[in-house]
Scaffold this motif. Structure first.
Motif, PDB file in Angstrom:
ATOM      1  N   TRP A   1     -11.338  14.034 -15.924  1.00  0.00           N
ATOM      2  CA  TRP A   1     -11.848  13.264 -14.383  1.00  0.00           C
ATOM      3  C   TRP A   1     -10.433  11.932 -14.103  1.00  0.00           C
ATOM      4  N   LEU A   2      -9.555  12.065 -15.258  1.00  0.00           N
ATOM      5  CA  LEU A   2      -8.281  10.747 -14.614  1.00  0.00           C
ATOM      6  C   LEU A   2      -7.517  11.626 -13.668  1.00  0.00           C
ATOM      7  N   GLN A   3      -7.300  12.872 -14.156  1.00  0.00           N
ATOM      8  CA  GLN A   3      -6.483  13.968 -13.537  1.00  0.00           C
ATOM      9  C   GLN A   3      -6.959  14.458 -12.945  1.00  0.00           C
ATOM     10  N   THR A   4      -8.555  14.858 -12.346  1.00  0.00           N
ATOM     11  CA  THR A   4      -9.103  14.742 -11.008  1.00  0.00           C
ATOM     12  C   THR A   4      -8.521  14.495 -10.012  1.00  0.00           C
ATOM     13  N   ILE A   5      -8.434  12.806  -9.872  1.00  0.00           N
ATOM     14  CA  ILE A   5      -8.737  11.632  -9.272  1.00  0.00           C
ATOM     15  C   ILE A   5      -7.200  12.086  -8.793  1.00  0.00           C
ATOM     16  N   LEU A   6      -5.878  11.949  -9.695  1.00  0.00           N
ATOM     17  CA  LEU A   6      -4.796  12.509  -9.333  1.00  0.00           C
ATOM     18  C   LEU A   6      -4.420  13.502  -8.570  1.00  0.00           C
ATOM     19  N   LEU A   7      -5.271  14.602  -8.522  1.00  0.00           N
ATOM     20  CA  LEU A   7      -5.040  15.427  -7.837  1.00  0.00           C
ATOM     21  C   LEU A   7      -5.865  15.205  -6.463  1.00  0.00           C
ATOM     22  N   LEU A   8      -6.742  14.470  -6.029  1.00  0.00           N
ATOM     23  CA  LEU A   8      -7.281  14.456  -5.245  1.00  0.00           C
ATOM     24  C   LEU A   8      -6.114  12.827  -3.995  1.00  0.00           C
ATOM     25  N   ALA A   9      -5.678  12.545  -4.802  1.00  0.00           N
ATOM     26  CA  ALA A   9      -4.587  11.769  -4.677  1.00  0.00           C
ATOM     27  C   ALA A   9      -3.093  12.534  -4.139  1.00  0.00           C
ATOM     28  N   GLN A  10      -2.952  13.386  -4.522  1.00  0.00           N
ATOM     29  CA  GLN A  10      -2.115  14.258  -4.455  1.00  0.00           C
ATOM     30  C   GLN A  10      -2.209  15.122  -2.747  1.00  0.00           C
ATOM     31  N   ALA A  11      -3.629  15.662  -3.013  1.00  0.00           N
ATOM     32  CA  ALA A  11      -4.582  16.472  -1.813  1.00  0.00           C
ATOM     33  C   ALA A  11      -4.085  15.406  -0.414  1.00  0.00           C
ATOM     34  N   VAL A  12      -3.961  14.077  -0.718  1.00  0.00           N
ATOM     35  CA  VAL A  12      -4.076  12.463   0.009  1.00  0.00           C
ATOM     36  C   VAL A  12      -2.436  12.935   0.327  1.00  0.00           C
ATOM     37  N   GLN A  13      -1.474  12.586  -0.231  1.00  0.00           N
ATOM     38  CA  GLN A  13      -0.090  13.062  -0.585  1.00  0.00           C
ATOM     39  C   GLN A  13       0.395  14.429   1.069  1.00  0.00           C
ATOM     40  N   ILE A  14      -0.013  15.244   0.502  1.00  0.00           N
ATOM     41  CA  ILE A  14       0.125  16.647   0.743  1.00  0.00           C
ATOM     42  C   ILE A  14      -0.549  16.469   2.470  1.00  0.00           C
ATOM     43  N   VAL A  15      -1.334  15.456   2.681  1.00  0.00           N
ATOM     44  CA  VAL A  15      -1.491  15.079   3.901  1.00  0.00           C
ATOM     45  C   VAL A  15      -0.703  14.693   5.101  1.00  0.00           C
ATOM     46  N   ILE A  16      -0.293  13.270   4.087  1.00  0.00           N
ATOM     47  CA  ILE A  16       1.077  12.259   4.711  1.00  0.00           C
ATOM     48  C   ILE A  16       1.651  12.792   5.140  1.00  0.00           C
ATOM     49  N   GLY A  17       2.214  13.547   3.711  1.00  0.00           N
ATOM     50  CA  GLY A  17       4.110  14.494   3.594  1.00  0.00           C
ATOM     51  C   GLY A  17       3.998  15.041   4.594  1.00  0.00           C
ATOM     52  N   ALA A  18       2.923  15.682   5.263  1.00  0.00           N
ATOM     53  CA  ALA A  18       3.382  16.176   6.867  1.00  0.00           C
ATOM     54  C   ALA A  18       3.536  15.810   7.497  1.00  0.00           C
ATOM     55  N   VAL A  19       3.776  14.882   7.502  1.00  0.00           N
ATOM     56  CA  VAL A  19       3.213  13.739   8.783  1.00  0.00           C
ATOM     57  C   VAL A  19       5.022  12.467   8.391  1.00  0.00           C
ATOM     58  N   SER A  20       4.894  11.774   6.944  1.00  0.00           N
ATOM     59  CA  SER A  20       6.178  10.905   6.874  1.00  0.00           C
ATOM     60  C   SER A  20       6.151  11.093   5.334  1.00  0.00           C
ATOM     61  N   LEU A  21       6.868  11.666   4.623  1.00  0.00           N
ATOM     62  CA  LEU A  21       7.582  11.904   2.969  1.00  0.00           C
ATOM     63  C   LEU A  21       7.133  10.246   2.617  1.00  0.00           C
ATOM     64  N   MET A  22       8.307   9.474   3.727  1.00  0.00           N
ATOM     65  CA  MET A  22       8.562   7.939   2.828  1.00  0.00           C
ATOM     66  C   MET A  22       6.653   7.871   3.262  1.00  0.00           C
ATOM     67  N   VAL A  23       5.975   7.554   3.371  1.00  0.00           N
ATOM     68  CA  VAL A  23       4.719   6.657   3.359  1.00  0.00           C
ATOM     69  C   VAL A  23       3.900   7.788   2.372  1.00  0.00           C
ATOM     70  N   ALA A  24       3.920   8.745   1.803  1.00  0.00           N
ATOM     71  CA  ALA A  24       3.856   9.693   1.073  1.00  0.00           C
ATOM     72  C   ALA A  24       4.208   9.537  -0.420  1.00  0.00           C
ATOM     73  N   GLY A  25       5.220   9.201  -0.596  1.00  0.00           N
ATOM     74  CA  GLY A  25       6.323   8.631  -1.516  1.00  0.00           C
ATOM     75  C   GLY A  25       5.162   7.624  -1.691  1.00  0.00           C
ATOM     76  N   LEU A  26       5.617   6.119  -1.219  1.00  0.00           N
ATOM     77  CA  LEU A  26       4.707   5.202  -1.226  1.00  0.00           C
ATOM     78  C   LEU A  26       3.235   5.343  -1.996  1.00  0.00           C
ATOM     79  N   LEU A  27       2.639   5.955  -1.168  1.00  0.00           N
ATOM     80  CA  LEU A  27       0.997   6.624  -1.728  1.00  0.00           C
ATOM     81  C   LEU A  27       1.564   6.383  -3.365  1.00  0.00           C
ATOM     82  N   GLY A  28       2.282   8.041  -2.940  1.00  0.00           N
ATOM     83  CA  GLY A  28       2.400   8.512  -4.370  1.00  0.00           C
ATOM     84  C   GLY A  28       2.646   7.160  -5.471  1.00  0.00           C
ATOM     85  N   LEU A  29       4.188   6.053  -5.236  1.00  0.00           N
ATOM     86  CA  LEU A  29       4.391   5.810  -6.017  1.00  0.00           C
ATOM     87  C   LEU A  29       3.131   4.235  -6.768  1.00  0.00           C
ATOM     88  N   GLY A  30       2.291   4.026  -5.806  1.00  0.00           N
ATOM     89  CA  GLY A  30       1.411   2.735  -5.677  1.00  0.00           C
ATOM     90  C   GLY A  30       0.233   4.004  -6.818  1.00  0.00           C
TER      91      GLY A  30
END
Length: 198
Positions: free
Chosen positions: A111-140
């Motif tokens: 379940w934890l890995q599933t949540i991380l996978l969903l967060a990764q999907a959000v990162q990918i979407v945001i990363g297409a616009v801004s890698l910096m924001v995606a990186g900060l999101l990933g860190l958070g």
């Protein structure tokens, strides 16, 4: 995401303990759980590959993402890491007084890995616009996932004392790091790769 899984996700993020208890009560066979873990690993590898395509080569090197360039090896190491996490979470937790079941630890790691996978999907979407924001999101979210894991361990073994949970996690991390180093060395030998000196 809606329905049962969407509600479970919201519950877990807002109240990790209650979310973990709900996950622990899900009735599913161990065979299905192992299959689910494998599917989650495959999806995570695909997500990592997509993220690597969005990340410039210099940043990939800085983040150590060269490992992602070998999907099979990356999948093997990731699968091994998650399996080690399950075993460490269960057996080390039991060693320090926990009463959890192995299947509960397996469910919660999935379940934890599933949540991380969903967060990764959000990162990918945001990363297409801004890698910096995606990186900060990933860190958070990486930091928040530690809090989730603490609560998951507490629920899995019936711990109330945060110090006991923290001790178990520290021991688990040490065990996972040691086991992962052996796993990487073994896979490197099997794939005929050169290990770095020093």
């Amino acid at each position: 995401m809606n329905g049962y899984w969407g509600q479970l996700l919201k519950l877990t993020l807002s109240d990790p303990r209650e979310g973990a208890r709900a996950v622990a009560q899900i009735d599913v066979s161990r065979e299905v759980l192992w299959a689910a873990l494998t599917v989650i690993v495959a999806l995570s590898v695909i997500g990592a590959r997509i993220m690597s395509f969005l990340t410039p080569a210099p940043q990939q090197a800085a983040l150590g993402m060269e490992f992602v360039s070998s999907p099979i090896m990356f999948a093997l190491v990731m699968w091994g890491l998650l399996v080690l996490t399950v075993f460490c979470m269960h057996y080390i937790g039991r060693a320090v007084g926990g009463q959890g079941r192995f299947d509960t630890s397996l469910k919660l790691v999935i379940w934890l890995q599933t949540i991380l996978l969903l967060a990764q999907a959000v990162q990918i979407v945001i990363g297409a616009v801004s890698l910096m924001v995606a990186g900060l999101l990933g860190l958070g979210f990486s930091l928040y996932s530690i809090w989730l894991f603490v609560n998951f361990v507490a629920v899995a073994h019936g711990f109330e004392n945060r110090g006991t949970v923290l001790m178990g996690i520290v021991l688990s991390v040490l065990g996972v790091v040691f086991g992962l180093s052996l796993l990487i060395a073994l896979i490197a030998v099997l794939f005929g790769m050169e290990m770095p000196n020093g």
